[in-house]
Write a protein that holds these residues in place. Structure first.
Motif, PDB file in Angstrom:
ATOM      1  N   HIS A 140      38.817  58.676  37.616  1.00 29.82           N
ATOM      2  CA  HIS A 140      38.422  59.000  36.244  1.00 29.82           C
ATOM      3  C   HIS A 140      39.417  58.399  35.245  1.00 29.82           C
ATOM      4  O   HIS A 140      39.022  57.919  34.176  1.00 29.82           O
ATOM      5  CB  HIS A 140      38.330  60.509  36.052  1.00 29.82           C
ATOM      6  CG  HIS A 140      37.215  61.151  36.816  1.00 29.82           C
ATOM      7  ND1 HIS A 140      35.893  60.973  36.475  1.00 29.82           N
ATOM      8  CD2 HIS A 140      37.230  61.961  37.912  1.00 29.82           C
ATOM      9  CE1 HIS A 140      35.125  61.652  37.326  1.00 29.82           C
ATOM     10  NE2 HIS A 140      35.909  62.247  38.207  1.00 29.82           N
ATOM     11  N   ARG A 147      38.440  52.726  28.290  1.00 27.55           N
ATOM     12  CA  ARG A 147      37.844  53.021  26.981  1.00 27.55           C
ATOM     13  C   ARG A 147      38.892  53.130  25.875  1.00 27.55           C
ATOM     14  O   ARG A 147      38.538  53.155  24.692  1.00 27.55           O
ATOM     15  CB  ARG A 147      37.002  54.291  27.051  1.00 27.55           C
ATOM     16  CG  ARG A 147      37.749  55.606  27.089  1.00 27.55           C
ATOM     17  CD  ARG A 147      36.832  56.777  27.344  1.00 27.55           C
ATOM     18  NE  ARG A 147      36.283  56.734  28.696  1.00 27.55           N
ATOM     19  CZ  ARG A 147      36.178  57.825  29.473  1.00 27.55           C
ATOM     20  NH1 ARG A 147      36.553  59.010  29.030  1.00 27.55           N
ATOM     21  NH2 ARG A 147      35.675  57.721  30.690  1.00 27.55           N
ATOM     22  N   TRP A 166      35.272  67.978  36.696  1.00 31.80           N
ATOM     23  CA  TRP A 166      34.749  66.803  36.013  1.00 31.80           C
ATOM     24  C   TRP A 166      33.233  66.819  35.811  1.00 31.80           C
ATOM     25  O   TRP A 166      32.698  65.966  35.097  1.00 31.80           O
ATOM     26  CB  TRP A 166      35.136  65.540  36.780  1.00 31.80           C
ATOM     27  CG  TRP A 166      36.605  65.293  36.758  1.00 31.80           C
ATOM     28  CD1 TRP A 166      37.504  65.589  37.745  1.00 31.80           C
ATOM     29  CD2 TRP A 166      37.375  64.727  35.688  1.00 31.80           C
ATOM     30  NE1 TRP A 166      38.777  65.240  37.359  1.00 31.80           N
ATOM     31  CE2 TRP A 166      38.724  64.714  36.103  1.00 31.80           C
ATOM     32  CE3 TRP A 166      37.048  64.234  34.422  1.00 31.80           C
ATOM     33  CZ2 TRP A 166      39.747  64.218  35.293  1.00 31.80           C
ATOM     34  CZ3 TRP A 166      38.070  63.745  33.620  1.00 31.80           C
ATOM     35  CH2 TRP A 166      39.406  63.737  34.050  1.00 31.80           C
ATOM     36  N   ASN A 168      31.119  68.710  34.140  1.00 31.92           N
ATOM     37  CA  ASN A 168      30.687  68.858  32.747  1.00 31.92           C
ATOM     38  C   ASN A 168      31.722  68.318  31.765  1.00 31.92           C
ATOM     39  O   ASN A 168      31.696  68.658  30.584  1.00 31.92           O
ATOM     40  CB  ASN A 168      30.407  70.325  32.438  1.00 31.92           C
ATOM     41  CG  ASN A 168      29.258  70.876  33.258  1.00 31.92           C
ATOM     42  OD1 ASN A 168      28.210  70.237  33.375  1.00 31.92           O
ATOM     43  ND2 ASN A 168      29.451  72.045  33.850  1.00 31.92           N
ATOM     44  N   ASN A 169      32.610  67.478  32.277  1.00 35.70           N
ATOM     45  CA  ASN A 169      33.690  66.949  31.440  1.00 35.70           C
ATOM     46  C   ASN A 169      33.251  65.614  30.829  1.00 35.70           C
ATOM     47  O   ASN A 169      32.982  64.653  31.551  1.00 35.70           O
ATOM     48  CB  ASN A 169      34.949  66.754  32.290  1.00 35.70           C
ATOM     49  CG  ASN A 169      36.191  66.520  31.448  1.00 35.70           C
ATOM     50  OD1 ASN A 169      36.144  65.799  30.460  1.00 35.70           O
ATOM     51  ND2 ASN A 169      37.294  67.124  31.853  1.00 35.70           N
ATOM     52  N   VAL A 170      33.197  65.559  29.510  1.00 35.09           N
ATOM     53  CA  VAL A 170      32.705  64.351  28.831  1.00 35.09           C
ATOM     54  C   VAL A 170      33.670  63.180  28.999  1.00 35.09           C
ATOM     55  O   VAL A 170      33.317  62.032  28.701  1.00 35.09           O
ATOM     56  CB  VAL A 170      32.479  64.613  27.324  1.00 35.09           C
ATOM     57  CG1 VAL A 170      31.376  65.638  27.125  1.00 35.09           C
ATOM     58  CG2 VAL A 170      33.771  65.052  26.645  1.00 35.09           C
ATOM     59  N   ASN A 171      34.880  63.460  29.477  1.00 36.44           N
ATOM     60  CA  ASN A 171      35.873  62.403  29.636  1.00 36.44           C
ATOM     61  C   ASN A 171      35.824  61.732  31.010  1.00 36.44           C
ATOM     62  O   ASN A 171      36.648  60.872  31.297  1.00 36.44           O
ATOM     63  CB  ASN A 171      37.278  62.972  29.421  1.00 36.44           C
ATOM     64  CG  ASN A 171      37.462  63.508  28.019  1.00 36.44           C
ATOM     65  OD1 ASN A 171      37.352  62.777  27.046  1.00 36.44           O
ATOM     66  ND2 ASN A 171      37.738  64.803  27.906  1.00 36.44           N
ATOM     67  N   ARG A 172      34.860  62.127  31.846  1.00 32.59           N
ATOM     68  CA  ARG A 172      34.788  61.544  33.186  1.00 32.59           C
ATOM     69  C   ARG A 172      34.441  60.052  33.114  1.00 32.59           C
ATOM     70  O   ARG A 172      34.084  59.530  32.063  1.00 32.59           O
ATOM     71  CB  ARG A 172      33.753  62.287  34.026  1.00 32.59           C
ATOM     72  CG  ARG A 172      32.312  62.171  33.551  1.00 32.59           C
ATOM     73  CD  ARG A 172      31.375  62.919  34.490  1.00 32.59           C
ATOM     74  NE  ARG A 172      29.971  62.823  34.065  1.00 32.59           N
ATOM     75  CZ  ARG A 172      29.357  63.708  33.320  1.00 32.59           C
ATOM     76  NH1 ARG A 172      30.010  64.789  32.908  1.00 32.59           N
ATOM     77  NH2 ARG A 172      28.085  63.547  32.989  1.00 32.59           N
ATOM     78  N   ASN A 174      32.779  56.646  32.973  1.00 29.80           N
ATOM     79  CA  ASN A 174      31.557  56.344  32.231  1.00 29.80           C
ATOM     80  C   ASN A 174      31.121  54.908  32.517  1.00 29.80           C
ATOM     81  O   ASN A 174      31.967  54.023  32.649  1.00 29.80           O
ATOM     82  CB  ASN A 174      31.825  56.523  30.727  1.00 29.80           C
ATOM     83  CG  ASN A 174      30.586  56.353  29.875  1.00 29.80           C
ATOM     84  OD1 ASN A 174      30.131  55.234  29.649  1.00 29.80           O
ATOM     85  ND2 ASN A 174      30.039  57.461  29.402  1.00 29.80           N
ATOM     86  N   ASP A 177      32.770  52.068  30.383  1.00 29.87           N
ATOM     87  CA  ASP A 177      34.228  51.997  30.225  1.00 29.87           C
ATOM     88  C   ASP A 177      34.760  50.573  30.358  1.00 29.87           C
ATOM     89  O   ASP A 177      35.862  50.263  29.901  1.00 29.87           O
ATOM     90  CB  ASP A 177      34.926  52.910  31.244  1.00 29.87           C
ATOM     91  CG  ASP A 177      34.773  54.379  30.892  1.00 29.87           C
ATOM     92  OD1 ASP A 177      34.586  54.688  29.707  1.00 29.87           O
ATOM     93  OD2 ASP A 177      34.837  55.223  31.816  1.00 29.87           O
ATOM     94  N   TYR A 193      33.023  63.023  43.462  1.00 29.38           N
ATOM     95  CA  TYR A 193      31.924  63.313  42.550  1.00 29.38           C
ATOM     96  C   TYR A 193      30.589  63.024  43.233  1.00 29.38           C
ATOM     97  O   TYR A 193      30.454  62.055  43.979  1.00 29.38           O
ATOM     98  CB  TYR A 193      32.072  62.465  41.294  1.00 29.38           C
ATOM     99  CG  TYR A 193      31.300  62.971  40.107  1.00 29.38           C
ATOM    100  CD1 TYR A 193      31.864  63.883  39.221  1.00 29.38           C
ATOM    101  CD2 TYR A 193      30.007  62.539  39.854  1.00 29.38           C
ATOM    102  CE1 TYR A 193      31.164  64.352  38.123  1.00 29.38           C
ATOM    103  CE2 TYR A 193      29.292  62.992  38.757  1.00 29.38           C
ATOM    104  CZ  TYR A 193      29.877  63.909  37.895  1.00 29.38           C
ATOM    105  OH  TYR A 193      29.173  64.376  36.812  1.00 29.38           O
TER     106      TYR A 193
END
Length: 287
Positions: A140, A147, A166, A168-172, A174, A177, A193
């Motif tokens: 992650h 980003r 992770w 529900n974590n918006v910073n996972r 992407n 990126d 994941y």
């Protein structure tokens, strides 16, 4: 996060605590330190701004000397004349509280991005020359680095990015990126994941239980062993799946798409989910 969690995370200062180890073909086994804003140290090192640069980011409870790095550093140097920088963020990765480790993952990612920005300015290199590879929580973090860097990193690889904390974590990790993003899942639902995270996601052996392994830790580590082999010898042809559900159920015989997993070069423009099988021992690739 609780107040105690926040206080624990605040004790980690990645700008001061992260250590950057440079390996090249000139120094393949003994690293040279790189320190942000220290141009003299950079000039004295074997870093070359005209090479591709690989950034390796370890996972939870790991360090610069973990298997992730001891496997991938020689693989990259054997395959190509590159700069390999091992990020040691163990001061942030070794917390027992996963909420603290998540917070540290975010702050370390921002610090690594700032380090890369400085390196590019000092050495005349550009984000196009970079390949960022991370394992577990570092998977992650690789996306977080991408980003936050000034410009687009060409190639980002997440090796079994972590599950806990992770979902529900918006910073996972992407898909956007980097210019090309790829994830290899080898222990989904436990250490890794479950769902797809990148432009291209590979699920070797269905993504959870790897042939030749007898523990979740072994399954989790297989991601970087497979990736190392993909760098040095290629192989690992994936069959396209309708989605990740089809991949974990081993039902990917309907679509014609084929794609090589991993490797040195980004497969820009490719997307989708792919399934493949591996051998229980090296060579892992079945072609």
């Amino acid at each position: 996060m609780s107040v105690n969690d926040a206080m624990e995370a605040a004790r980690y200062n990645p700008v001061a605590s992260n250590v950057y180890h440079l390996f090249t073909r000139e120094n393949p086994s003994r690293s040279q330190p790189l320190v942000v804003n220290n141009v003299e140290l950079l000039t004295q090192s074997n870093f070359r701004g005209n090479r591709r640069t690989i950034i390796l980011i370890h996972g939870w409870m790991n360090s610069a000397t973990s298997d992730f790095n001891t496997v991938l550093v020689p693989a990259f140097l054997a395959a190509e004349d590159v700069n390999v920088i091992v990020v040691d963020w163990s001061a942030g990765a070794n917390a027992l509280n996963y909420r603290t480790v998540i917070a540290n993952t975010l702050s370390s990612g921002a610090a690594v991005a700032s380090f890369i920005d400085w390196l590019n300015q000092a050495a005349g290199s550009t984000p196009v020359q970079y390949h960022i590879v991370g394992h577990g929580f570092g998977g992650h973090q690789a996306g977080i680095v991408g980003r936050n860097v000034q410009g687009d990193i060409t190639y980002i690889t997440g090796l079994d990015p972590a599950l806990i904390g992770w979902v529900n974590n918006v910073n996972r990790f992407n898909p956007q990126d980097g210019r090309y993003t790829e994830v290899i899942h080898t222990n989904y639902g436990i250490n890794g994941y479950l769902g797809d995270l990148a432009q291209v996601d590979f699920y070797p052996n269905g993504g959870i239980s790897m042939p030749g392994c007898d523990s979740n830790a072994c399954d989790h580590a297989r991601s970087f062993f497979y990736f190392a082999e993909s760098i040095t010898t290629g192989g690992f042809t994936g069959r396209q799946c309708l989605n990740y559900y089809a991949a974990i159920l081993n039902m990917c015989n309907l679509l014609p798409g084929r794609l090589q997993m991993g490797g040195l070069r980004p497969k820009i423009g490719q997307t989708g989910v792919y399934l493949l099988e591996t051998n229980p021992a090296p060579p892992f690739s079945m072609g």
